[in-house]
Write a protein that holds these residues in place. Structure first.
Motif, mmCIF file in Angstrom:
data_model
loop_
_atom_site.group_PDB
_atom_site.id
_atom_site.type_symbol
_atom_site.label_atom_id
_atom_site.label_comp_id
_atom_site.label_asym_id
_atom_site.label_seq_id
_atom_site.Cartn_x
_atom_site.Cartn_y
_atom_site.Cartn_z
ATOM 1 N N SER A 24 0.838 -1.211 0.000
ATOM 2 C CA SER A 24 0.000 0.000 0.000
ATOM 3 C C SER A 24 0.872 1.260 0.000
ATOM 4 C CB SER A 24 -0.948 0.005 1.209
ATOM 5 O OG SER A 24 -0.179 0.044 2.385
ATOM 6 N N ARG A 29 3.724 1.339 -1.763
ATOM 7 C CA ARG A 29 4.625 1.032 -2.898
ATOM 8 C C ARG A 29 5.917 0.407 -2.398
ATOM 9 N NH1 ARG A 29 0.331 1.797 -4.579
ATOM 10 N NH2 ARG A 29 -0.375 3.287 -6.162
ATOM 11 N N GLY A 71 13.056 4.923 0.744
ATOM 12 C CA GLY A 71 12.828 5.151 2.160
ATOM 13 C C GLY A 71 11.431 5.701 2.422
ATOM 14 N N ASP A 72 10.806 5.214 3.497
ATOM 15 C CA ASP A 72 9.457 5.662 3.873
ATOM 16 C C ASP A 72 9.564 7.096 4.398
ATOM 17 O OD1 ASP A 72 7.066 6.230 5.154
ATOM 18 O OD2 ASP A 72 6.762 4.171 5.833
ATOM 19 N N LEU A 122 20.754 5.463 8.597
ATOM 20 C CA LEU A 122 20.451 5.097 7.212
ATOM 21 C C LEU A 122 20.825 3.624 7.072
ATOM 22 C CD1 LEU A 122 21.965 8.270 5.472
ATOM 23 C CD2 LEU A 122 19.550 7.819 5.954
ATOM 24 N N THR A 150 14.690 9.979 -6.996
ATOM 25 C CA THR A 150 13.904 11.167 -6.648
ATOM 26 C C THR A 150 14.624 12.048 -5.631
ATOM 27 O OG1 THR A 150 12.818 9.994 -4.855
ATOM 28 C CG2 THR A 150 11.659 10.020 -6.966
ATOM 29 N N VAL A 194 13.217 15.248 -3.252
ATOM 30 C CA VAL A 194 12.657 15.092 -1.905
ATOM 31 C C VAL A 194 13.699 15.379 -0.823
ATOM 32 C CG1 VAL A 194 10.909 13.427 -2.678
ATOM 33 C CG2 VAL A 194 13.097 12.569 -1.830
ATOM 34 N N PHE A 207 20.013 12.278 -1.182
ATOM 35 C CA PHE A 207 20.885 11.747 -2.232
ATOM 36 C C PHE A 207 21.681 10.585 -1.647
ATOM 37 C CE2 PHE A 207 23.171 15.149 -0.068
ATOM 38 C CZ PHE A 207 24.401 14.579 0.206
ATOM 39 N N PHE A 258 11.797 9.568 -14.739
ATOM 40 C CA PHE A 258 11.517 8.137 -14.615
ATOM 41 C C PHE A 258 11.721 7.480 -15.983
ATOM 42 C CE2 PHE A 258 8.391 8.366 -10.742
ATOM 43 C CZ PHE A 258 9.454 8.772 -9.938
HETATM 44 C C1 LIG Z 1 6.638 5.504 -6.295
HETATM 45 C C2 LIG Z 1 5.634 6.528 -6.819
HETATM 46 C C3 LIG Z 1 6.132 7.123 -8.114
HETATM 47 C C4 LIG Z 1 4.315 5.754 -7.071
HETATM 48 O O1 LIG Z 1 3.324 6.642 -7.516
HETATM 49 P P1 LIG Z 1 1.792 6.148 -7.537
HETATM 50 O O2 LIG Z 1 1.009 7.271 -8.138
HETATM 51 O O3 LIG Z 1 1.672 4.807 -8.140
HETATM 52 O O4 LIG Z 1 1.408 5.934 -6.006
HETATM 53 P P2 LIG Z 1 1.210 7.014 -4.866
HETATM 54 O O5 LIG Z 1 2.193 8.118 -4.973
HETATM 55 O O6 LIG Z 1 -0.221 7.385 -4.783
HETATM 56 O O7 LIG Z 1 1.640 6.123 -3.617
HETATM 57 C C5 LIG Z 1 0.728 5.243 -2.974
HETATM 58 C C6 LIG Z 1 0.852 5.436 -1.510
HETATM 59 O O8 LIG Z 1 2.180 5.077 -1.136
HETATM 60 C C7 LIG Z 1 2.809 6.156 -0.468
HETATM 61 N N1 LIG Z 1 4.236 6.151 -0.768
HETATM 62 C C8 LIG Z 1 4.809 5.870 -1.934
HETATM 63 N N2 LIG Z 1 6.148 5.954 -1.827
HETATM 64 C C9 LIG Z 1 6.407 6.298 -0.562
HETATM 65 C C10 LIG Z 1 7.612 6.547 0.167
HETATM 66 N N3 LIG Z 1 8.834 6.414 -0.378
HETATM 67 N N4 LIG Z 1 7.489 6.865 1.458
HETATM 68 C C11 LIG Z 1 6.277 6.955 2.064
HETATM 69 N N5 LIG Z 1 5.127 6.719 1.423
HETATM 70 C C12 LIG Z 1 5.201 6.408 0.137
HETATM 71 C C13 LIG Z 1 2.105 7.391 -1.005
HETATM 72 O O9 LIG Z 1 2.257 8.475 -0.134
HETATM 73 C C14 LIG Z 1 0.680 6.888 -1.098
HETATM 74 O O10 LIG Z 1 0.118 6.863 0.185
HETATM 75 P P3 LIG Z 1 -1.386 7.359 0.400
HETATM 76 O O11 LIG Z 1 -1.602 7.328 1.869
HETATM 77 O O12 LIG Z 1 -1.486 8.744 -0.216
HETATM 78 O O13 LIG Z 1 -2.227 6.361 -0.358
HETATM 79 C C15 LIG Z 1 5.376 7.631 -5.805
HETATM 80 O O14 LIG Z 1 4.687 7.095 -4.714
HETATM 81 C C16 LIG Z 1 6.615 8.273 -5.308
HETATM 82 O O15 LIG Z 1 7.210 9.095 -5.990
HETATM 83 N N6 LIG Z 1 7.013 7.917 -4.089
HETATM 84 C C17 LIG Z 1 8.130 8.564 -3.397
HETATM 85 C C18 LIG Z 1 9.463 8.056 -3.896
HETATM 86 C C19 LIG Z 1 10.565 8.689 -3.091
HETATM 87 O O16 LIG Z 1 10.758 9.876 -3.130
HETATM 88 N N7 LIG Z 1 11.292 7.872 -2.330
HETATM 89 C C20 LIG Z 1 12.293 8.308 -1.404
HETATM 90 C C21 LIG Z 1 13.643 8.657 -2.071
HETATM 91 S S1 LIG Z 1 14.913 8.989 -0.916
HETATM 92 C C22 LIG Z 1 15.400 7.383 -0.481
HETATM 93 O O17 LIG Z 1 14.758 6.446 -0.815
HETATM 94 C C23 LIG Z 1 16.622 7.170 0.320
HETATM 95 C C24 LIG Z 1 16.581 6.220 1.282
HETATM 96 C C25 LIG Z 1 17.697 5.955 2.026
HETATM 97 O O18 LIG Z 1 17.627 5.075 3.022
HETATM 98 C C26 LIG Z 1 18.911 6.605 1.771
HETATM 99 C C27 LIG Z 1 20.082 6.270 2.473
HETATM 100 C C28 LIG Z 1 21.240 6.941 2.196
HETATM 101 C C29 LIG Z 1 21.283 7.946 1.270
HETATM 102 C C30 LIG Z 1 20.151 8.269 0.552
HETATM 103 C C31 LIG Z 1 18.941 7.582 0.800
HETATM 104 C C32 LIG Z 1 17.778 7.844 0.069
HETATM 105 O O19 LIG Z 1 17.780 8.829 -0.867
#
Ligand SMILES: CC(C)(COP(=O)(O)OP(=O)(O)OC[C@H]1O[C@@H](n2cnc3c(N)ncnc32)[C@H](O)[C@@H]1OP(=O)(O)O)[C@@H](O)C(=O)NCCC(=O)NCCSC(=O)c1cc(O)c2ccccc2c1O
Length: 326
Positions: free
Chosen positions: A60, A62, A103-104, A123, A172, A176, A179, A206
């Motif tokens: 839910s 993703r 990451g959430d 991390l 992304t 957000v 990096f 993307f």
């Molecule tokens: C992935 C998406 C493009 C999908 O889009 P879609 O339209 O299909 O779905 P929704 O956007 O409606 O998402 C459904 C639902 O899920 C929630 N959600 C999705 N992704 C996340 C997320 N990453 N964290 C929390 N929640 C998420 C969304 O809010 C919806 O919830 P509802 O309650 O509204 O239903 C799109 O979802 C998207 O772009 N997601 C975010 C992607 C993102 O930015 N990810 C984080 C990047 S940073 C990272 O991951 C990261 C992690 C680390 O641990 C690091 C460690 C060290 C260095 C760097 C790090 C790092 O950069």
């Protein structure tokens, strides 16, 4: 070519590797998750086939990961790595919509991700990345839907990626406020080249499955309905091959990027193989027997110089090193 010769030596064709004969039938998965008390990950094994499957179970969101998710992934990866029956590991996400969205963001605190399950926000995904690199068994990313942010980096760190036609890849971070300047940058550049890596990070666009394949991010693209079957086919083929050779290949392919830690991984394999040699055993035995080692007097183990460089008798280690000494 005569008709007889044509029959004896068929023209070269990739099909002669017989890969098309490898089964893509479903696996008989055994779900270990309840026994292990997992909440965010499903851990399945098919022990008869030597395959383990780790699946992020937060569809839910993703399949975004929080510290609990990473802790469970690390635990399951360690189990798969230590399980002598397992030879290949699949990393995936539950459902068809996402492999992992990184990451959430809802538990991203000031000093890292914090869902209350760890002493301090960190991390922790970086520890998982290192564990994946160190794992001597091949890890295959099975990607349906989004592989974004930290999820994109996890698929890149898998040894192979098999994706469905609906897969979407990208970073992304700069959108957000994040990096990954570790593997997420250096390994990406090795996969796709410096220009493309900069495009991926600077523009945060993307990319479709076929675009990802064209830039070397994924190994193959298949219809969604064939995704698990194709992945299992690759796993089964790997299981037919030498695990030691594969572990050494993985260590070798990692070595230059991983510096001293990479060389250590490769060198550890060499040391373990050396332990099997007479010369290696002599060192241990001499210590245990409280005597001087007699490395150059292993005459009972002498054999003809396999390198055919001389007519002398040499020990197997000398043959291995090409040192025809005596
Ligand atoms: C992935 C998406 C493009 C999908 O889009 P879609 O339209 O299909 O779905 P929704 O956007 O409606 O998402 C459904 C639902 O899920 C929630 N959600 C999705 N992704 C996340 C997320 N990453 N964290 C929390 N929640 C998420 C969304 O809010 C919806 O919830 P509802 O309650 O509204 O239903 C799109 O979802 C998207 O772009 N997601 C975010 C992607 C993102 O930015 N990810 C984080 C990047 S940073 C990272 O991951 C990261 C992690 C680390 O641990 C690091 C460690 C060290 C260095 C760097 C790090 C790092 O950069």
């Amino acid at each position: 070519m005569s008709e007889h010769a044509a029959r004896k030596a068929p023209p070269p064709t990739p099909r002669r590797d017989a890969f098309h004969l490898t089964s893509c039938a479903p696996a008989a998965w055994q779900d270990q998750s309840t026994a292990l008390g997992l909440t965010d990950v499903i851990y399945r094994t098919a022990p008869e086939e030597g395959i383990a499957k780790l699946s992020i179970n937060r569809p839910s969101l993703r399949n975004a990961f929080r510290p609990t998710t990473i802790r469970e992934l690390k635990r399951c990866l360690a189990l798969a790595q230590d399980d002598l029956k397992i030879g290949v590991i699949i990393l995936t996400g539950e459902g068809d919509e996402a492999f992992c969205s990184g990451g959430d963001q809802s538990v991203r605190g000031e000093g890292g991700y914090d869902d209350g399950s760890e002493e301090a926000p960190r991390l922790t995904v970086l520890d998982l990345q290192v564990q994946m690199r160190r794992c001597p068994k091949p890890i295959i990313a099975m990607v349906a839907g989004y592989a974004i942010g930290g999820g994109h980096i996890l698929h890149m760190l898998c040894d192979l990626t098999i994706c469905a036609e609906n897969a979407v890849f990208g970073q992304t971070g700069p959108r957000v406020g994040s990096f990954d300047a570790g593997y997420g940058s250096s390994h990406m550049a090795r996969l796709v080249g410096q220009k493309k890596a900069r495009e991926i990070w600077f523009l945060c666009r993307f990319y479709s499955a076929h675009e990802a394949q064209d830039m070397g991010l994924v190994n193959t693209v298949v219809p969604l309905a064939s995704l698990e079957g194709e992945t299992l086919k690759w796993c089964r083929r790997i299981m037919e091959n030498s695990p030691t050779a594969i572990a050494c290949c993985k260590a070798a392919l990692n070595a230059d990027e991983d510096g001293a830690a990479g060389i250590m991984e490769l060198a550890g394999n060499a040391t373990r193989l050396f332990y099997l040699s007479e010369e290696g055993k002599e060192g241990r035995n001499a210590f245990l027997q409280k005597r001087k080692p007699a490395f150059r007097a292993l005459s009972t183990e002498m054999k003809s110089c396999a390198a055919k460089r001389c007519n002398r008798q040499v020990s197997s280690c000398c043959v291995f090193l090409g040192l025809c000494i005596r």
